[in-house]
Design an enzyme around this catalytic site. Structure first.
Site, mmCIF file in Angstrom:
data_model
loop_
_atom_site.group_PDB
_atom_site.id
_atom_site.type_symbol
_atom_site.label_atom_id
_atom_site.label_comp_id
_atom_site.label_asym_id
_atom_site.label_seq_id
_atom_site.Cartn_x
_atom_site.Cartn_y
_atom_site.Cartn_z
ATOM 1 C CG ASN A 1 3.980 0.965 9.560
ATOM 2 O OD1 ASN A 1 3.491 0.561 8.703
ATOM 3 N ND2 ASN A 1 3.963 2.275 10.073
ATOM 4 C CB SER B 1 3.576 5.364 7.310
ATOM 5 O OG SER B 1 3.081 5.460 5.914
ATOM 6 C CG ASN C 1 3.081 4.273 1.731
ATOM 7 O OD1 ASN C 1 3.755 3.999 0.996
ATOM 8 N ND2 ASN C 1 2.417 3.418 2.636
ATOM 9 C CB THR C 2 3.975 10.472 5.255
ATOM 10 O OG1 THR C 2 2.521 9.974 5.240
ATOM 11 C CG2 THR C 2 3.927 11.949 5.370
ATOM 12 C CG ASN D 1 -0.471 0.686 2.588
ATOM 13 O OD1 ASN D 1 -0.386 1.967 2.602
ATOM 14 N ND2 ASN D 1 0.159 -0.294 3.237
ATOM 15 C CG PHE E 1 -0.662 9.189 7.271
ATOM 16 C CD1 PHE E 1 -0.427 7.656 7.355
ATOM 17 C CD2 PHE E 1 0.305 10.087 7.981
ATOM 18 C CE1 PHE E 1 0.495 7.118 8.350
ATOM 19 C CE2 PHE E 1 1.345 9.568 8.726
ATOM 20 C CZ PHE E 1 1.497 8.073 9.047
ATOM 21 C CE LYS F 1 2.153 -0.117 12.831
ATOM 22 N NZ LYS F 1 0.867 -0.381 12.406
#
Length: 341
Positions: free
Chosen positions: A243, A172, A174-175, A108, A112, A214
């Site tokens: 994660n 994450s 993805n940021t 993915n 967010f 996390k």
């Protein structure tokens, strides 16, 4: 059995469309069916909280807290919702969610996507669920990394009164630049400010809400040690390992493996479990480790506890196995150890 029948339909849909359909179905089920109960097991006390069983839902499935009551019917010992940011944001362009069924993996790059912390707070207030609820917080994509702490503090302030514990998501992929916050100096500053805010909020609300960090699986031994030292130094209450991973070592040649984003599911199990074991050794029992990453059956759930984890969380495994995985993992982790941390 019902999920076995529904899975072909769900897998015929685009992955994100199937996700949205599932959430909508759970939302309706939570409103019209009797209130769910955790599956019976030996209760365990972790972070000062009494968990009815060791198996929880990981953040990411219900980012906005829209289906809390439906999810509670699956028998989890606790739920974690989010990641939520101060302001609403759409996330990255679609498509951004990909199944890798040959290896029971998911990639993915959602980014967010969520409706903002105020909507999540309203949804939590409207839910009937009264079990243990973790709320996972992050920063908006357009907040400069130097000001990231401001976003985390804003979210913490708004969710504190409603959360059983709050998870700080700095891992994450993805940021942009988010994982920089795992660096030694950046993490020290962030945790110091969060801890000061937690203490202020505890006085204000008359209750202590644990803080959990996390982290990523893509860490070397020195980074794990530095993070463990920072967690102890700032008296953080727990840590979630891990994660998603940016590594593709376990999915070479698999369709969609080249897609950007975080890889979860079975391919991350070994790396994630190794981080759990390293953290457990480095922390020496001073705070608990919650294990997430690659739990797809009873064996993998049990392995997380054998590595030293106090609790486990499911997400990608549910996509492939359905709600039956919850009960399987509850039975595998019900060892009567009781209080752990």
């Amino acid at each position: 059995m019902l999920y076995d029948l529904a899975r072909p339909l769900l897998f015929s849909l685009d992955a994100e469309t199937a996700h949205e359909f599932t959430l909508a179905t759970l939302n309706v089920a939570g409103r019209v069916l009797p209130r769910g109960k955790p599956l019976a097991a030996e209760p365990v006390r972790v972070m000062g909280l009494d968990f009815p069983n060791r198996v929880g839902l990981a953040a990411g499935l219900d980012k906005n807290g829209e289906a809390i009551d439906g999810l509670a019917r699956m028998g989890f010992g606790f739920l974690e919702i989010g990641t939520v940011t101060p302001r609403p944001q759409p996330g990255n362009p679609r498509p951004r969610l990909f199944r890798l069924p040959e290896v029971r993996g998911i990639i993915n790059r959602m980014g967010f996507n969520n409706h903002g912390v105020d909507v999540l707070v309203a949804n939590v207030r409207a839910a009937k669920y009264r079990g243990i609820l973790g709320i996972n917080i992050g920063k908006n994509f357009d907040t400069a990394i130097e000001r990231a702490a401001d976003d985390y503090l804003a979210c913490l302030d708004k969710v504190y009164a409603l959360a059983s514990y709050v998870t700080v998501n700095i891992s994450s992929p993805n940021t942009a630049n988010l994982r920089q916050l795992q660096g030694e100096s950046e993490l020290d500053d962030l945790l110091g400010r969060l801890k000061a805010s937690q203490e202020r909020l505890a006085d204000q609300h008359g209750r202590y809400v644990p803080l959990v960090l996390k982290i990523a699986p893509d860490l070397d031994d020195a980074q794990v040690t530095n993070i463990a030292d920072a967690l102890r130094r700032h008296r953080i209450d727990g840590v979630i390992a891990t994660n998603t991973t940016i590594s593709r070592d376990k999915v070479q040649g698999v369709r969609y493996a080249e897609q950007q984003g975080g890889l979860s599911g079975a391919p991350v199990f070994e790396a994630s479990t190794a981080v759990v074991a390293k953290l457990v050794r480095a922390l020496a029992g001073e705070l608990p480790v919650i294990a997430a990453g690659g739990i797809t059956d009873a064996r993998s759930a049990r392995a997380k506890l054998d590595a030293g984890a106090a609790l486990v969380q499911l997400y990608s495994g549910l996509i492939y196995r359905g709600p039956g995985l919850v009960g399987e993992c509850v039975r595998a982790t019900d060892d009567g150890r009781g209080t752990t941390a």
